[in-house]
Design a protein around this motif. Structure first.
Motif, PDB file in Angstrom:
ATOM      1  N   GLY A 124       0.452  -1.205  -0.379  1.00 34.20           N
ATOM      2  CA  GLY A 124      -0.080   0.456   0.123  1.00 34.20           C
ATOM      3  C   GLY A 124       0.835   1.353  -0.058  1.00 34.20           C
ATOM      4  N   LEU A 125       0.367   2.386   0.507  1.00 36.71           N
ATOM      5  CA  LEU A 125       1.021   3.250   0.478  1.00 36.71           C
ATOM      6  C   LEU A 125       1.820   3.936   2.484  1.00 36.71           C
ATOM      7  CD1 LEU A 125      -1.267   6.309  -1.533  1.00 36.71           C
ATOM      8  CD2 LEU A 125       0.754   5.219  -1.730  1.00 36.71           C
ATOM      9  N   LEU A 126       3.108   4.010   2.695  1.00 32.01           N
ATOM     10  CA  LEU A 126       3.469   4.382   3.366  1.00 32.01           C
ATOM     11  C   LEU A 126       3.510   6.971   3.378  1.00 32.01           C
ATOM     12  CD1 LEU A 126       4.601   3.745   6.533  1.00 32.01           C
ATOM     13  CD2 LEU A 126       6.638   4.252   5.410  1.00 32.01           C
ATOM     14  N   ILE A 127       2.898   6.787   4.777  1.00 28.65           N
ATOM     15  CA  ILE A 127       1.769   7.913   4.728  1.00 28.65           C
ATOM     16  C   ILE A 127       2.714   8.833   6.377  1.00 28.65           C
ATOM     17  CG2 ILE A 127       0.520  10.520   4.451  1.00 28.65           C
ATOM     18  CD1 ILE A 127      -1.172   8.744   3.380  1.00 28.65           C
ATOM     19  N   HIS A 128       3.822  10.181   6.002  1.00 33.38           N
ATOM     20  CA  HIS A 128       3.742  10.644   7.122  1.00 33.38           C
ATOM     21  C   HIS A 128       3.346  11.674   6.367  1.00 33.38           C
ATOM     22  CE1 HIS A 128       7.761   7.646   7.653  1.00 33.38           C
ATOM     23  NE2 HIS A 128       7.109   7.755   6.871  1.00 33.38           N
ATOM     24  N   PHE A 129       2.938  12.370   7.679  1.00 27.90           N
ATOM     25  CA  PHE A 129       2.822  13.923   8.287  1.00 27.90           C
ATOM     26  C   PHE A 129       3.376  14.085   9.537  1.00 27.90           C
ATOM     27  CE2 PHE A 129      -0.103  10.355   9.607  1.00 27.90           C
ATOM     28  CZ  PHE A 129      -1.497  10.617  10.942  1.00 27.90           C
ATOM     29  N   ARG A 130       2.860  16.141   9.602  1.00 30.48           N
ATOM     30  CA  ARG A 130       3.763  16.175  10.172  1.00 30.48           C
ATOM     31  C   ARG A 130       3.107  17.762  10.906  1.00 30.48           C
ATOM     32  NH1 ARG A 130       8.672  16.823  14.499  1.00 30.48           N
ATOM     33  NH2 ARG A 130       9.255  14.945  13.036  1.00 30.48           N
ATOM     34  N   ASP A 131       2.477  17.744  11.631  1.00 29.57           N
ATOM     35  CA  ASP A 131       1.700  19.266  12.757  1.00 29.57           C
ATOM     36  C   ASP A 131       2.843  20.181  12.406  1.00 29.57           C
ATOM     37  OD1 ASP A 131       0.653  21.667  13.653  1.00 29.57           O
ATOM     38  OD2 ASP A 131      -0.424  20.482  14.791  1.00 29.57           O
ATOM     39  N   ILE A 132       2.431  21.334  11.484  1.00 29.32           N
ATOM     40  CA  ILE A 132       3.570  22.340  10.745  1.00 29.32           C
ATOM     41  C   ILE A 132       3.151  23.850  10.945  1.00 29.32           C
ATOM     42  CG2 ILE A 132       4.680  21.065   9.397  1.00 29.32           C
ATOM     43  CD1 ILE A 132       3.879  22.430   7.210  1.00 29.32           C
ATOM     44  N   THR A 133       2.061  24.117  11.463  1.00 37.87           N
ATOM     45  CA  THR A 133       0.710  25.317  12.246  1.00 37.87           C
ATOM     46  C   THR A 133       1.940  26.166  12.903  1.00 37.87           C
ATOM     47  OG1 THR A 133      -1.034  23.877  12.364  1.00 37.87           O
ATOM     48  CG2 THR A 133      -1.457  25.882  13.001  1.00 37.87           C
ATOM     49  N   ASP A 134       2.610  26.047  13.752  1.00 37.65           N
ATOM     50  CA  ASP A 134       3.624  27.023  14.115  1.00 37.65           C
ATOM     51  C   ASP A 134       4.381  27.697  12.967  1.00 37.65           C
ATOM     52  OD1 ASP A 134       2.444  26.705  17.041  1.00 37.65           O
ATOM     53  OD2 ASP A 134       4.247  25.107  17.845  1.00 37.65           O
ATOM     54  N   GLU A 135       4.898  26.520  12.256  1.00 43.54           N
ATOM     55  CA  GLU A 135       6.217  26.924  11.358  1.00 43.54           C
ATOM     56  C   GLU A 135       5.370  27.760  10.357  1.00 43.54           C
ATOM     57  OE1 GLU A 135       8.067  23.590   9.427  1.00 43.54           O
ATOM     58  OE2 GLU A 135       8.223  22.587  11.226  1.00 43.54           O
ATOM     59  N   VAL A 136       4.107  27.326   9.788  1.00 41.48           N
ATOM     60  CA  VAL A 136       2.969  28.257   8.973  1.00 41.48           C
ATOM     61  C   VAL A 136       2.882  29.641   9.476  1.00 41.48           C
ATOM     62  CG1 VAL A 136       0.881  28.619   7.745  1.00 41.48           C
ATOM     63  CG2 VAL A 136       2.654  25.938   8.005  1.00 41.48           C
ATOM     64  N   THR A 137       2.856  29.725  11.216  1.00 36.33           N
ATOM     65  CA  THR A 137       1.698  31.040  11.680  1.00 36.33           C
ATOM     66  C   THR A 137       3.836  31.834  11.624  1.00 36.33           C
ATOM     67  OG1 THR A 137       1.110  29.594  13.018  1.00 36.33           O
ATOM     68  CG2 THR A 137       1.517  31.791  13.634  1.00 36.33           C
ATOM     69  N   ILE A 138       4.733  30.979  11.817  1.00 35.19           N
ATOM     70  CA  ILE A 138       5.425  32.483  12.308  1.00 35.19           C
ATOM     71  C   ILE A 138       5.644  32.688  10.925  1.00 35.19           C
ATOM     72  CG2 ILE A 138       8.147  32.044  12.599  1.00 35.19           C
ATOM     73  CD1 ILE A 138       7.765  29.885  14.300  1.00 35.19           C
ATOM     74  N   GLU A 139       5.994  31.936   9.492  1.00 33.31           N
ATOM     75  CA  GLU A 139       6.368  32.251   8.277  1.00 33.31           C
ATOM     76  C   GLU A 139       5.747  33.255   7.594  1.00 33.31           C
ATOM     77  OE1 GLU A 139       6.298  29.028   5.522  1.00 33.31           O
ATOM     78  OE2 GLU A 139       7.789  28.511   6.643  1.00 33.31           O
ATOM     79  N   GLU A 140       4.138  33.262   7.987  1.00 30.81           N
ATOM     80  CA  GLU A 140       2.998  34.403   8.181  1.00 30.81           C
ATOM     81  C   GLU A 140       3.175  35.712   8.681  1.00 30.81           C
ATOM     82  OE1 GLU A 140       0.313  36.408   6.545  1.00 30.81           O
ATOM     83  OE2 GLU A 140       1.521  34.674   5.720  1.00 30.81           O
ATOM     84  N   THR A 141       3.914  35.450   9.906  1.00 30.70           N
ATOM     85  CA  THR A 141       3.856  36.920  10.595  1.00 30.70           C
ATOM     86  C   THR A 141       5.594  37.453  10.045  1.00 30.70           C
ATOM     87  OG1 THR A 141       3.502  35.504  12.597  1.00 30.70           O
ATOM     88  CG2 THR A 141       4.775  37.429  13.125  1.00 30.70           C
ATOM     89  N   ARG A 142       6.731  36.521   9.633  1.00 30.87           N
ATOM     90  CA  ARG A 142       7.473  36.950   9.097  1.00 30.87           C
ATOM     91  C   ARG A 142       6.799  37.786   7.989  1.00 30.87           C
ATOM     92  NH1 ARG A 142      11.943  32.530  10.025  1.00 30.87           N
ATOM     93  NH2 ARG A 142      12.652  33.103  12.199  1.00 30.87           N
ATOM     94  N   ARG A 143       6.198  37.284   7.149  1.00 30.08           N
ATOM     95  CA  ARG A 143       5.309  37.754   6.114  1.00 30.08           C
ATOM     96  C   ARG A 143       5.078  38.756   5.953  1.00 30.08           C
ATOM     97  NH1 ARG A 143       5.030  32.861   3.521  1.00 30.08           N
ATOM     98  NH2 ARG A 143       3.307  33.026   4.684  1.00 30.08           N
ATOM     99  N   THR A 144       4.239  39.060   7.359  1.00 29.96           N
ATOM    100  CA  THR A 144       3.242  40.379   7.464  1.00 29.96           C
ATOM    101  C   THR A 144       4.014  41.515   8.070  1.00 29.96           C
ATOM    102  OG1 THR A 144       1.279  39.327   7.933  1.00 29.96           O
ATOM    103  CG2 THR A 144       1.840  41.510   8.771  1.00 29.96           C
ATOM    104  N   GLN A 145       4.927  41.226   8.912  1.00 32.67           N
ATOM    105  CA  GLN A 145       6.057  42.054   9.282  1.00 32.67           C
ATOM    106  C   GLN A 145       7.429  42.755   8.550  1.00 32.67           C
ATOM    107  OE1 GLN A 145       8.777  40.317  12.122  1.00 32.67           O
ATOM    108  NE2 GLN A 145       6.698  40.370  13.563  1.00 32.67           N
ATOM    109  N   ALA A 146       7.547  41.996   7.362  1.00 32.36           N
ATOM    110  CA  ALA A 146       7.856  42.108   6.021  1.00 32.36           C
ATOM    111  C   ALA A 146       7.668  43.027   5.528  1.00 32.36           C
ATOM    112  CB  ALA A 146       8.762  41.088   5.397  1.00 32.36           C
ATOM    113  N   ARG A 147       5.793  42.534   5.057  1.00 35.77           N
ATOM    114  CA  ARG A 147       5.507  43.870   4.767  1.00 35.77           C
ATOM    115  C   ARG A 147       5.339  44.837   5.073  1.00 35.77           C
ATOM    116  NH1 ARG A 147       2.148  39.124   3.313  1.00 35.77           N
ATOM    117  NH2 ARG A 147       0.955  39.736   4.853  1.00 35.77           N
TER     118      ARG A 147
END
Length: 507
Positions: free
Chosen positions: A235-258
């Motif tokens: 079948g299929l072996l699936i790996h999944f990780r919660d990256i909500t904190d990473e996405v939030t940090i990236e969005e915060t950095r983008r907002t600050q940069a803008r």
């Protein structure tokens, strides 16, 4: 009572490698043993006949005689019984065994035949596997990554405990379908990723916004690959990780940069305010004069041609003022960042008006030399324009202490290898020796009273575009600030040329 001997029967049982003990069905006393059993336990047949369980069994509660007798009794009423038993040899060596008790009503007497084999090695392997499994469970318990196995039909064959936590699934609740967690926009993309899962290595990671079983919205990074291990796992072996904190940090950095970039543009406009006011004062004063003249002519009898000429002239001056204001508004307006394929020469052309406006106010001569061929780069046009503007304004301010006739600012675009270059050079006092490398690190400036934030912003923007920025002394005194951006691939440039109408090159 002696067991009736049948020589052929004895030879047959003695030839077996499996150990056999015959017990009297009623008393459970040993009445015979084959050679394999005698060798394993270290007793001769004559020595074994009077032995009891305590004489040949590991002395622990789970191997009490009553338990063994119970298994033999059940074999009489319920059929063959399989159980674990630990025999102990004459020399004291324990032999963990799988025993099978079978009731056999012989002609001379009823017996229980106990067949046993050494499973110590197998048990050691099982113990090792159980330890590995326990450790693996402990390790996976603390993982932030979930693991799941999907069958070829799309069913969930396995999901780790960490995966249940990531998806917010209770211990006793089914996982459901993998698509149940995605929104409609992401389902097709997830299906495509699963359908094209490679066999050798995991697929490229992709992000998905999911809704957990408890209703919480989260972001997952998912990879997958196909697995096929004989008939055991397919079948299929699936790996999944919660990256909500990473996405939030990236969005915060983008907002600050803008916000930083937006503030930088306003800062530049503040520095240009005086020059813009001067530029606007001329057409506005002309408008007023033309209108006053027209009013006076209209108040007098006679032809109105002069009044009409004055009003039309006022209209032209008002249009000129409107164009100045429009240019400022188009530059200062807040925009979402969009990266596109552009000619770096055109970016310089976008801000040249503002540079020349500021230079005219400071009595600085400006020379712009454009590369003869296009310089295609991927960039956010407004931000790279901001870099050129900041470098140019910084250079103009550095010329304040230079005699007016000698003030000169040069802006050059050029091609160097696989990079597009913009150079901003002035013939001012420059910066102290050794300070060039720190000029863009923040809180360093080449002008009196400057704090270097504008230059730090330049480095931030250029670095985000995978470029480089540097400062070095000019050959004849002054400072040369330049930045380089990677050229776009030739295929992208050709595609843009094919899809766009021919335009005149700006020099």
């Amino acid at each position: 009572m002696n067991f009736p001997a049948d020589e052929d029967f004895h030879r047959l049982l003695d030839a077996l490698t499996q150990c056999i003990l015959l017990h009297d069905a009623e008393t459970k006393a040993i009445v015979w043993a084959n050679r394999a059993a005698c060798d394993a336990l270290g007793f001769s047949l004559e020595e074994m006949l009077p032995l009891k369980a305590a004489d040949m069994t590991r002395p622990v509660p789970k191997y009490r005689r009553e338990i063994g007798v119970g298994a033999m009794d059940r074999s009489i009423t319920q059929g063959p019984q399989v159980y674990e038993w630990c025999y102990r040899s004459r020399s004291g060596v324990d032999m963990l065994s799988e025993a099978i008790a079978t009731y056999v009503p012989l002609a001379s007497r009823a017996v229980v035949m106990v067949q046993f084999r050494d499973i110590s090695a197998e048990d050691a392997v099982k113990q090792t596997l159980r330890r590995y499994e326990s450790r693996l469970r402990e390790f996976m318990q603390d993982l932030g990554e979930g693991v799941a196995v999907l069958t070829p039909a799309g069913g969930v064959e396995f999901i780790s405990e960490s995966g249940r936590r990531v998806l917010g699934i209770a211990d006793d609740a089914p996982m459901g379908g993998v698509l149940d967690y995605c929104n409609e926009n992401d389902r097709d993309r997830l299906l495509e990723q699963l359908d094209h899962a490679p066999r050798i290595q995991p697929s490229a990671p992709q992000r998905y916004r999911i809704t957990r079983r408890d209703g919480a919205a989260r972001w997952l990074r998912i990879t997958c690959r196909r697995i096929e291990i004989e008939d055991d796992l397919n079948g299929l072996l699936i790996h999944f990780r919660d990256i909500t904190d990473e996405v939030t940090i990236e969005e915060t950095r983008r907002t600050q940069a803008r916000m930083l970039e937006y503030a930088g543009r306003y800062n530049a406009m503040g520095e240009m305010a005086t020059a813009i006011a001067h530029e606007l004062s001329q057409p506005l004063a002309a408008v007023r004069n033309f209108i006053e003249g027209a009013i006076r002519r209209l108040a007098q009898p006679g032809p109105v041609d002069d009044a009409i000429w004055g009003l039309r002239s006022a209209d032209r001056q008002a249009e000129h003022a409107a164009l100045i204001i429009k240019s400022v508004r188009e530059y200062i307006v807040k925009r979402e960042p969009t990266e596109a394929l552009v000619d770096l020469r055109d970016v310089l052309g976008d801000v040249a008006y503002f540079i020349e406006l500021r230079a005219r106010e400071m009595d600085v001569k400006v020379t712009i030399t454009q590369a003869p061929d296009t310089l295609p780069v991927y960039c956010e046009r407004v931000l790279i324009g901001q870099v050129i503007l900041n470098l140019a304004f910084n250079a103009i301010d550095a010329l304040a202490d230079v005699d007016a006739p000698r003030r000169h600012l040069q802006l050059v675009t050029m091609l160097r290898g696989t990079q597009a270059i913009v150079q901003v050079a002035d013939n001012g006092p420059g910066v102290p020796e050794g300070a060039h490398g720190r000029l863009f690190d923040g809180f360093s400036s080449s002008k009196v009273g400057g704090n270097g934030i504008g230059l730090s912003l330049c480095k931030n923007i250029v670095t985000r575009h995978n470029g480089e920025i540097r400062a070095e002394p000019a050959e004849k005194g002054g400072l040369v600030c330049s930045f380089a951006l990677p050229l776009a691939p030739a295929s992208d440039e050709a595609a843009q040329a094919a899809s766009s109408p021919d335009t005149e090159t700006k020099d």
